[in-house]
Scaffold this motif. Sequence first.
Motif, short mmCIF file in Angstrom:
data_model
loop_
_atom_site.label_atom_id
_atom_site.label_comp_id
_atom_site.label_asym_id
_atom_site.label_seq_id
_atom_site.Cartn_x
_atom_site.Cartn_y
_atom_site.Cartn_z
N ASP A 50 -14.69 3.51 43.36
CA ASP A 50 -13.89 4.50 42.65
C ASP A 50 -14.00 4.33 41.13
O ASP A 50 -13.40 5.09 40.38
CB ASP A 50 -12.42 4.40 43.07
CG ASP A 50 -12.21 4.74 44.53
OD1 ASP A 50 -12.83 5.72 44.98
OD2 ASP A 50 -11.45 4.02 45.21
N GLU A 51 -14.74 3.31 40.67
CA GLU A 51 -14.94 3.10 39.25
C GLU A 51 -16.33 3.57 38.85
O GLU A 51 -17.25 3.63 39.67
CB GLU A 51 -14.77 1.63 38.88
CG GLU A 51 -13.34 1.13 38.96
CD GLU A 51 -13.19 -0.30 38.47
OE1 GLU A 51 -14.23 -0.94 38.18
OE2 GLU A 51 -12.05 -0.77 38.37
N GLN A 116 -13.38 -1.04 30.80
CA GLN A 116 -13.00 -0.41 32.07
C GLN A 116 -11.82 0.54 31.89
O GLN A 116 -11.76 1.60 32.52
CB GLN A 116 -12.69 -1.49 33.11
CG GLN A 116 -13.94 -2.25 33.56
CD GLN A 116 -13.64 -3.36 34.54
OE1 GLN A 116 -12.55 -3.93 34.54
NE2 GLN A 116 -14.61 -3.70 35.38
N SER A 119 -13.17 3.69 30.20
CA SER A 119 -13.93 4.49 31.15
C SER A 119 -13.00 5.26 32.09
O SER A 119 -13.19 6.46 32.35
CB SER A 119 -14.87 3.60 31.95
OG SER A 119 -15.61 4.35 32.90
N LYS A 120 -11.98 4.58 32.60
CA LYS A 120 -11.04 5.23 33.51
C LYS A 120 -10.30 6.36 32.81
O LYS A 120 -10.17 7.46 33.36
CB LYS A 120 -10.05 4.20 34.05
CG LYS A 120 -9.08 4.76 35.07
CD LYS A 120 -8.21 3.65 35.65
CE LYS A 120 -7.26 4.19 36.72
NZ LYS A 120 -6.43 3.10 37.30
N ARG A 121 -9.84 6.09 31.59
CA ARG A 121 -9.08 7.09 30.82
C ARG A 121 -9.94 8.30 30.50
O ARG A 121 -9.50 9.45 30.64
CB ARG A 121 -8.55 6.45 29.54
CG ARG A 121 -8.00 7.42 28.51
CD ARG A 121 -6.78 8.17 28.99
NE ARG A 121 -6.22 9.02 27.97
CZ ARG A 121 -6.70 10.22 27.62
NH1 ARG A 121 -7.78 10.70 28.22
NH2 ARG A 121 -6.11 10.93 26.69
N TYR A 124 -11.04 10.38 33.58
CA TYR A 124 -9.91 11.09 34.17
C TYR A 124 -9.88 12.54 33.68
O TYR A 124 -9.25 13.40 34.29
CB TYR A 124 -8.59 10.39 33.82
CG TYR A 124 -7.41 10.89 34.63
CD1 TYR A 124 -7.24 10.48 35.94
CD2 TYR A 124 -6.48 11.77 34.08
CE1 TYR A 124 -6.17 10.94 36.70
CE2 TYR A 124 -5.41 12.24 34.83
CZ TYR A 124 -5.26 11.81 36.13
OH TYR A 124 -4.21 12.28 36.89
#
Length: 243
Positions: A50-51, A116, A119-121, A124
């Motif tokens: 999921d990453e 990380q 990247s997630k932010r 999104y």
Amino acid sequence: MNTALIERAQFAHNSVIYEPAAQQFKDVTGEKSFLEFFLWETEKVHGDPDEYAFTSPLPMPILPALAYPQFLHPNDINVNPQIMRIYLEHIVAAVTRPGDDQNYGSATTRDVEVLQALSKRIHYGKYIAECKFRESPSAYAALARANDLAGIDALLTNKAVEATLLKRLGRKALIYGQSLDDVDVGKDVVEGEDQSKLLRIPVEAVVELYEKWVIPLTKVVEVEYLVKRGREWVEGDESQRKE
């Protein structure tokens, strides 16, 4: 992400950990930098489907991806190379003090956490873009098919929301970035006072990070997603709603 930045600010810049084939680490890292090698090993262990991975090749994940309902339109958008470049060239120096304190492992651990979180932010933004598309599918589809990237950007941008976000981030950095070494317990730093000696990370550095890098790169993700989504949308095809 603010917390990760504050934790990274504890340590000096330690520029040697970003140098490919640095002599101190070459026997282990080869031609990679210490950060690249550390991040690669971390992603091999985590193996989170999921990453968005920064490194390759990676082994197949031991655990399967969780079976969430499919919400996003199929896409392969990944801006991690841009995130890494911006982090190394602009962000890390802005939140750390110059010099080398030899805390290479600790500094790199925090680097990985910041990367990380960034990247997630930023990725999104795909979910934001999908929500925006569902509100006005015809409008976005028309702009996408005309390759009007500026028009898509204008349609999805809300300047008031961005201004509120930046103000809130500044306030959070002001509160959570306090050093307890030089401040009375129970007494918050008041905005407008001389805060330089009380903060582990400059408030302006956090706000500028979002204003100059995070928000624009999130928009890159959103626009790329909306272009693909709009070009492949078929009016009246309810199966594309993926609800």
